[in-house]
Write a protein that holds these residues in place. Structure first.
Motif, mmCIF file in Angstrom:
data_model
loop_
_atom_site.group_PDB
_atom_site.id
_atom_site.type_symbol
_atom_site.label_atom_id
_atom_site.label_comp_id
_atom_site.label_asym_id
_atom_site.label_seq_id
_atom_site.Cartn_x
_atom_site.Cartn_y
_atom_site.Cartn_z
ATOM 1 N N ASN A 154 1.057 -1.028 -0.079
ATOM 2 C CA ASN A 154 -0.068 0.061 -0.040
ATOM 3 C C ASN A 154 0.726 1.100 0.037
ATOM 4 O O ASN A 154 1.488 1.511 1.224
ATOM 5 N N GLN A 155 0.918 1.720 -1.194
ATOM 6 C CA GLN A 155 1.938 3.074 -1.167
ATOM 7 C C GLN A 155 0.841 4.167 -1.735
ATOM 8 O O GLN A 155 -0.228 4.197 -2.105
ATOM 9 N N TYR A 156 1.441 5.293 -1.777
ATOM 10 C CA TYR A 156 0.874 6.673 -2.261
ATOM 11 C C TYR A 156 0.227 6.111 -3.614
ATOM 12 O O TYR A 156 0.692 5.952 -4.716
ATOM 13 N N GLY A 157 -1.449 6.714 -3.656
ATOM 14 C CA GLY A 157 -1.946 6.397 -4.833
ATOM 15 C C GLY A 157 -2.666 5.052 -5.078
ATOM 16 O O GLY A 157 -3.427 4.667 -5.892
ATOM 17 N N CYS A 158 -2.539 4.162 -3.751
ATOM 18 C CA CYS A 158 -3.258 2.692 -3.874
ATOM 19 C C CYS A 158 -4.319 2.860 -3.344
ATOM 20 O O CYS A 158 -5.433 2.618 -3.787
ATOM 21 N N LEU A 159 -4.566 3.277 -2.047
ATOM 22 C CA LEU A 159 -5.719 3.382 -1.250
ATOM 23 C C LEU A 159 -5.769 4.757 -0.672
ATOM 24 O O LEU A 159 -4.561 5.372 -0.244
ATOM 25 N N PHE A 160 -6.933 5.096 -0.200
ATOM 26 C CA PHE A 160 -6.976 6.172 0.701
ATOM 27 C C PHE A 160 -6.806 5.679 2.144
ATOM 28 O O PHE A 160 -7.827 5.417 2.658
ATOM 29 N N GLY A 161 -5.835 5.813 2.791
ATOM 30 C CA GLY A 161 -5.419 5.297 4.039
ATOM 31 C C GLY A 161 -4.905 3.981 4.122
ATOM 32 O O GLY A 161 -4.755 3.340 3.092
ATOM 33 N N PRO A 162 -4.491 3.588 5.493
ATOM 34 C CA PRO A 162 -3.951 2.409 5.523
ATOM 35 C C PRO A 162 -4.874 1.076 5.420
ATOM 36 O O PRO A 162 -5.996 1.412 5.378
ATOM 37 N N ALA A 163 -4.115 0.122 4.844
ATOM 38 C CA ALA A 163 -4.842 -1.185 4.732
ATOM 39 C C ALA A 163 -4.748 -1.858 5.741
ATOM 40 O O ALA A 163 -4.197 -1.940 6.625
ATOM 41 N N PRO A 164 -5.811 -2.973 5.931
ATOM 42 C CA PRO A 164 -5.616 -3.805 7.130
ATOM 43 C C PRO A 164 -4.280 -4.620 7.125
ATOM 44 O O PRO A 164 -3.594 -4.908 5.982
ATOM 45 N N VAL A 165 -3.580 -5.062 8.264
ATOM 46 C CA VAL A 165 -2.640 -5.402 8.424
ATOM 47 C C VAL A 165 -2.417 -6.922 7.533
ATOM 48 O O VAL A 165 -3.583 -7.699 7.505
ATOM 49 N N GLY A 166 -1.366 -7.427 7.131
ATOM 50 C CA GLY A 166 -1.452 -8.724 6.272
ATOM 51 C C GLY A 166 -2.046 -8.711 5.213
ATOM 52 O O GLY A 166 -2.302 -9.620 4.538
ATOM 53 N N ASN A 167 -2.455 -7.511 4.629
ATOM 54 C CA ASN A 167 -3.293 -7.302 3.360
ATOM 55 C C ASN A 167 -2.717 -7.621 2.098
ATOM 56 O O ASN A 167 -3.118 -7.754 1.039
#
Length: 197
Positions: free
Chosen positions: A147-160
């Motif tokens: 999950n880097q800039y531009g992938c999601l809006f905010g953090p992803a669940p752990v282990g995703n």
């Protein structure tokens, strides 16, 4: 971990290649050098909001270094206090905790029966012994492995991101959220060999 239920990963003793002299690397990552570390354990996943809320319910949101351990007033924080109980926001229990100071991370680790990893321990767990550029190897990051800039809006669940796992089986060591280590930052740290031997 019996205290917070976290899965742990064993990293065996031995040498590993730390730092980088790659043209894309930051100047504070040089020189590249061999470091020996004793064996240690590290969390497989980042600490979650549910785990940190349990810690806050036991210890309170105390002050360290002039700030509360977690800034619950920040809009990015996903743990709130209601009627004296700390609770993760709905749908965010398994997301990594954010807006935590170094002092809060340090206190959490002590509460859980451990400690923050050193920078060298964190880097070995992330890159393995051969000095690969990223946890998954040398290929450039993309949204299927981190999950880097531009992938999601905010953090992803752990282990995703199982395709972005490190050589030791540790998740989310590149991207998603910033992580703390025990060491304080110094731009010339890698140039002083006594810091690692």
């Amino acid at each position: 971990n019996p205290k917070d239920g976290a899965q742990m990963v064993y990293v065996p003793a031995g040498d590993f290649l730390m730092g980088s002299e790659d043209a894309d690397a930051q100047s504070d990552e040089a020189p590249e050098h061999m470091v020996y570390l004793d064996a240690y354990w590290i969390y497989r996943y980042e600490a979650t909001n549910a785990q940190f809320a349990a810690f806050l319910n036991m210890e309170g949101n105390q002050i360290g270094g002039g700030h509360t351990w977690m800034d619950s007033r920040d809009s990015d924080a996903r743990i709130q206090q209601f009627n004296g109980k700390w609770t993760p926001d709905a749908g965010y229990s398994d997301h990594p905790v954010v807006e935590v100071t170094w002092y809060g991370a340090h206190a959490y680790c002590q509460w859980a029966g451990g400690r923050l990893p050193t920078e060298a321990e964190w880097e070995k767990a992330a890159r393995g012994t051969e000095g690969q550029k990223y946890p998954w190897g040398d290929d450039a990051p993309n949204c299927s492995i981190t999950n880097q800039y531009g992938c999601l809006f905010g953090p992803a669940p752990v282990g995703n991101y199982p395709d972005g796992v490190s050589p030791y089986g540790v998740f989310d060591m590149a991207g998603n959220v910033w992580e703390w280590v025990a060491d304080w930052y110094n731009a010339d740290y890698y140039s002083f060999e006594e810091n690692y031997n």
